[in-house]
Design a protein around this motif. Structure first.
Motif, PDB file in Angstrom:
ATOM      1  N   LEU A 119       0.745  -1.121   0.001  1.00 28.33           N
ATOM      2  CA  LEU A 119      -0.146   0.054  -0.021  1.00 28.33           C
ATOM      3  C   LEU A 119       0.795   1.193  -0.098  1.00 28.33           C
ATOM      4  CD1 LEU A 119      -3.073  -0.569   2.557  1.00 28.33           C
ATOM      5  CD2 LEU A 119      -3.320  -0.057  -0.087  1.00 28.33           C
ATOM      6  N   VAL A 120       1.959   1.196   0.738  1.00 29.81           N
ATOM      7  CA  VAL A 120       2.984   2.601   0.840  1.00 29.81           C
ATOM      8  C   VAL A 120       4.119   2.400   0.007  1.00 29.81           C
ATOM      9  CG1 VAL A 120       2.136   3.055   3.109  1.00 29.81           C
ATOM     10  CG2 VAL A 120       4.084   1.509   2.633  1.00 29.81           C
ATOM     11  N   THR A 121       3.999   1.352  -0.963  1.00 26.46           N
ATOM     12  CA  THR A 121       5.273   1.289  -2.235  1.00 26.46           C
ATOM     13  C   THR A 121       4.589   0.978  -3.355  1.00 26.46           C
ATOM     14  OG1 THR A 121       5.319  -1.260  -1.659  1.00 26.46           O
ATOM     15  CG2 THR A 121       6.947   0.451  -0.325  1.00 26.46           C
ATOM     16  N   LEU A 128      -0.256   8.963  -2.990  1.00 29.80           N
ATOM     17  CA  LEU A 128       0.494   9.987  -3.218  1.00 29.80           C
ATOM     18  C   LEU A 128      -0.026  11.341  -4.012  1.00 29.80           C
ATOM     19  CD1 LEU A 128       3.514   7.737  -4.611  1.00 29.80           C
ATOM     20  CD2 LEU A 128       3.383   9.119  -2.472  1.00 29.80           C
ATOM     21  N   VAL A 129      -1.025  10.971  -5.090  1.00 29.52           N
ATOM     22  CA  VAL A 129      -1.828  11.766  -5.750  1.00 29.52           C
ATOM     23  C   VAL A 129      -2.496  12.523  -4.898  1.00 29.52           C
ATOM     24  CG1 VAL A 129      -3.589  12.041  -7.537  1.00 29.52           C
ATOM     25  CG2 VAL A 129      -1.657  10.460  -7.901  1.00 29.52           C
ATOM     26  N   ASN A 130      -3.486  12.090  -4.081  1.00 28.71           N
ATOM     27  CA  ASN A 130      -4.361  12.615  -3.160  1.00 28.71           C
ATOM     28  C   ASN A 130      -3.599  13.746  -2.075  1.00 28.71           C
ATOM     29  OD1 ASN A 130      -7.150  13.043  -1.845  1.00 28.71           O
ATOM     30  ND2 ASN A 130      -5.888  12.744  -0.058  1.00 28.71           N
ATOM     31  N   ALA A 131      -2.568  13.273  -1.480  1.00 29.80           N
ATOM     32  CA  ALA A 131      -1.791  14.148  -0.663  1.00 29.80           C
ATOM     33  C   ALA A 131      -0.887  15.310  -1.192  1.00 29.80           C
ATOM     34  CB  ALA A 131      -0.803  13.481   0.099  1.00 29.80           C
ATOM     35  N   SER A 132      -0.485  14.834  -2.729  1.00 26.07           N
ATOM     36  CA  SER A 132       0.220  15.775  -3.359  1.00 26.07           C
ATOM     37  C   SER A 132      -0.478  16.937  -3.813  1.00 26.07           C
ATOM     38  CB  SER A 132       0.730  15.366  -4.623  1.00 26.07           C
ATOM     39  OG  SER A 132       1.934  14.242  -4.291  1.00 26.07           O
ATOM     40  N   GLU A 133      -1.899  16.531  -4.235  1.00 25.47           N
ATOM     41  CA  GLU A 133      -2.617  17.628  -4.856  1.00 25.47           C
ATOM     42  C   GLU A 133      -3.146  18.620  -3.578  1.00 25.47           C
ATOM     43  OE1 GLU A 133      -5.984  15.342  -6.452  1.00 25.47           O
ATOM     44  OE2 GLU A 133      -4.850  15.227  -8.602  1.00 25.47           O
ATOM     45  N   GLN A 153       5.401  20.116  -8.326  1.00 25.22           N
ATOM     46  CA  GLN A 153       6.744  19.273  -8.287  1.00 25.22           C
ATOM     47  C   GLN A 153       7.169  19.334  -6.681  1.00 25.22           C
ATOM     48  OE1 GLN A 153       9.277  21.867 -10.827  1.00 25.22           O
ATOM     49  NE2 GLN A 153       9.085  20.555 -12.514  1.00 25.22           N
ATOM     50  N   PHE A 154       7.259  20.497  -6.061  1.00 28.68           N
ATOM     51  CA  PHE A 154       7.574  20.251  -4.826  1.00 28.68           C
ATOM     52  C   PHE A 154       6.768  19.316  -3.829  1.00 28.68           C
ATOM     53  CE2 PHE A 154       7.194  21.615  -0.170  1.00 28.68           C
ATOM     54  CZ  PHE A 154       8.388  21.779   0.131  1.00 28.68           C
ATOM     55  N   ALA A 155       5.466  19.421  -4.123  1.00 25.67           N
ATOM     56  CA  ALA A 155       4.205  18.841  -3.428  1.00 25.67           C
ATOM     57  C   ALA A 155       4.517  17.301  -3.771  1.00 25.67           C
ATOM     58  CB  ALA A 155       2.822  19.173  -3.840  1.00 25.67           C
ATOM     59  N   ARG A 156       4.709  16.972  -5.019  1.00 26.48           N
ATOM     60  CA  ARG A 156       5.005  15.445  -5.145  1.00 26.48           C
ATOM     61  C   ARG A 156       6.187  14.877  -4.466  1.00 26.48           C
ATOM     62  NH1 ARG A 156       3.104  16.700 -10.543  1.00 26.48           N
ATOM     63  NH2 ARG A 156       5.159  16.974 -11.344  1.00 26.48           N
ATOM     64  N   MET A 157       7.408  15.741  -4.538  1.00 26.32           N
ATOM     65  CA  MET A 157       8.616  15.212  -4.060  1.00 26.32           C
ATOM     66  C   MET A 157       8.479  15.242  -2.284  1.00 26.32           C
ATOM     67  SD  MET A 157      11.475  14.269  -4.506  1.00 26.32           S
ATOM     68  CE  MET A 157      11.458  14.465  -6.398  1.00 26.32           C
ATOM     69  N   ALA A 158       8.030  16.155  -1.847  1.00 25.62           N
ATOM     70  CA  ALA A 158       7.885  16.265  -0.407  1.00 25.62           C
ATOM     71  C   ALA A 158       6.931  15.154   0.253  1.00 25.62           C
ATOM     72  CB  ALA A 158       7.170  17.726  -0.048  1.00 25.62           C
ATOM     73  N   VAL A 159       5.832  14.635  -0.345  1.00 24.00           N
ATOM     74  CA  VAL A 159       5.112  13.985   0.059  1.00 24.00           C
ATOM     75  C   VAL A 159       5.727  12.378  -0.140  1.00 24.00           C
ATOM     76  CG1 VAL A 159       2.777  12.487  -0.480  1.00 24.00           C
ATOM     77  CG2 VAL A 159       2.766  14.845  -0.533  1.00 24.00           C
ATOM     78  N   ARG A 160       6.216  12.034  -1.394  1.00 23.84           N
ATOM     79  CA  ARG A 160       7.087  10.780  -1.527  1.00 23.84           C
ATOM     80  C   ARG A 160       8.085  10.792  -0.504  1.00 23.84           C
ATOM     81  NH1 ARG A 160       6.817   7.684  -6.177  1.00 23.84           N
ATOM     82  NH2 ARG A 160       5.334   8.501  -7.587  1.00 23.84           N
ATOM     83  N   MET A 161       8.831  11.687  -0.421  1.00 21.14           N
ATOM     84  CA  MET A 161       9.800  11.770   0.843  1.00 21.14           C
ATOM     85  C   MET A 161       9.460  11.266   2.041  1.00 21.14           C
ATOM     86  SD  MET A 161      12.718  14.813  -0.163  1.00 21.14           S
ATOM     87  CE  MET A 161      13.513  14.377   1.175  1.00 21.14           C
ATOM     88  N   ALA A 162       8.429  12.200   2.260  1.00 21.04           N
ATOM     89  CA  ALA A 162       7.849  11.800   3.843  1.00 21.04           C
ATOM     90  C   ALA A 162       7.147  10.179   3.926  1.00 21.04           C
ATOM     91  CB  ALA A 162       6.610  12.939   4.057  1.00 21.04           C
ATOM     92  N   MET A 163       6.479   9.932   3.031  1.00 16.01           N
ATOM     93  CA  MET A 163       6.111   8.310   2.888  1.00 16.01           C
ATOM     94  C   MET A 163       6.911   7.449   2.858  1.00 16.01           C
ATOM     95  SD  MET A 163       2.844   9.051   3.584  1.00 16.01           S
ATOM     96  CE  MET A 163       2.280   7.500   3.466  1.00 16.01           C
ATOM     97  N   SER A 164       8.156   7.753   2.436  1.00 11.67           N
ATOM     98  CA  SER A 164       9.190   6.808   2.138  1.00 11.67           C
ATOM     99  C   SER A 164       9.654   6.524   3.409  1.00 11.67           C
ATOM    100  CB  SER A 164      10.377   7.117   1.002  1.00 11.67           C
ATOM    101  OG  SER A 164      11.253   8.346   2.029  1.00 11.67           O
TER     102      SER A 164
END
Length: 197
Positions: A119-121, A128-133, A153-164
């Motif tokens: 689910l988180v990978t 990712l889409v929901n949180a990034s938007e 771009q920032f939103a996508r990267m920040a959410v991906r990093m946080a969830m990783s």
């Protein structure tokens, strides 16, 4: 509008109930019947709203990711003009919440079927889409107000990093919140004087 509000209320009650159940049991031992009974609704209502067990877990994970956005929103407004401190506090708050989250604990303890890890990978796109938007909207509506393309771009990267960090916690001697802010703050600063779209 009223039906939409009722649907949101139902989802909130169900996800709150799942949270309580996860505090006492592993995800693999919780059935949709358990959740439905805890809320006082039928299993069919639960199926209609979430589709299946995976859909329910995914909705719960989406809410966890939205918690990251909530922390960023509060921290940015609380630290006007100091983005690095705001991001540091936002990430610290999110990581504290995540560490206390029962589903994250189940994930880190290595549930046998690996459903939570997927689910988180590999199946994390809806999260990712929901949180990034949402994060993009928070940034654009705040004092930061970056240009649209870079904000996304920032939103996508920040959410991906946080969830990783959920799937792979940091090394014991690391300070992920400070690292996170130190890496991403210069990008935002580079945009502050850039003309808006």
């Amino acid at each position: 509008m009223r039906a939409e509000r009722q649907q949101q209320l139902l989802r909130t009650h169900v996800l709150d109930a799942l949270h309580r159940l996860l505090e006492a049991n592993e995800w693999s031992k919780i059935t949709l019947g358990d959740v439905a009974k805890s809320v006082g609704i039928s299993r069919q209502t639960l199926y209609n709203e979430f589709g299946n067990r995976t859909g329910l877990a995914q909705a719960y994970a989406v809410r966890l990711a939205e918690g990251f956005v909530d922390h960023v929103e509060v921290a940015i407004e609380s630290h006007q003009g100091d983005l690095e401190l705001g991001l540091t506090h936002a990430v610290q708050g999110f990581f504290l919440d995540a560490a206390a989250n029962p589903m994250v604990r189940s994930l880190l303890l290595g549930e046998k079927n690996g459903e939570l890890l997927r689910l988180v990978t590999v199946n994390s796109e809806p999260i990712l889409v929901n949180a990034s938007e949402r994060l993009d909207g928070v940034l654009r509506d705040s004092w930061v107000n970056p240009p649209a393309v870079e904000s996304k771009q920032f939103a996508r990267m920040a959410v991906r990093m946080a969830m990783s960090y959920i799937a792979m916690p940091p090394e014991p001697d690391a300070d992920p919140a400070a690292d996170f802010a130190a890496i991403l703050t210069p990008f935002i600063h580079s945009l502050l004087d850039k003309p808006q779209d």
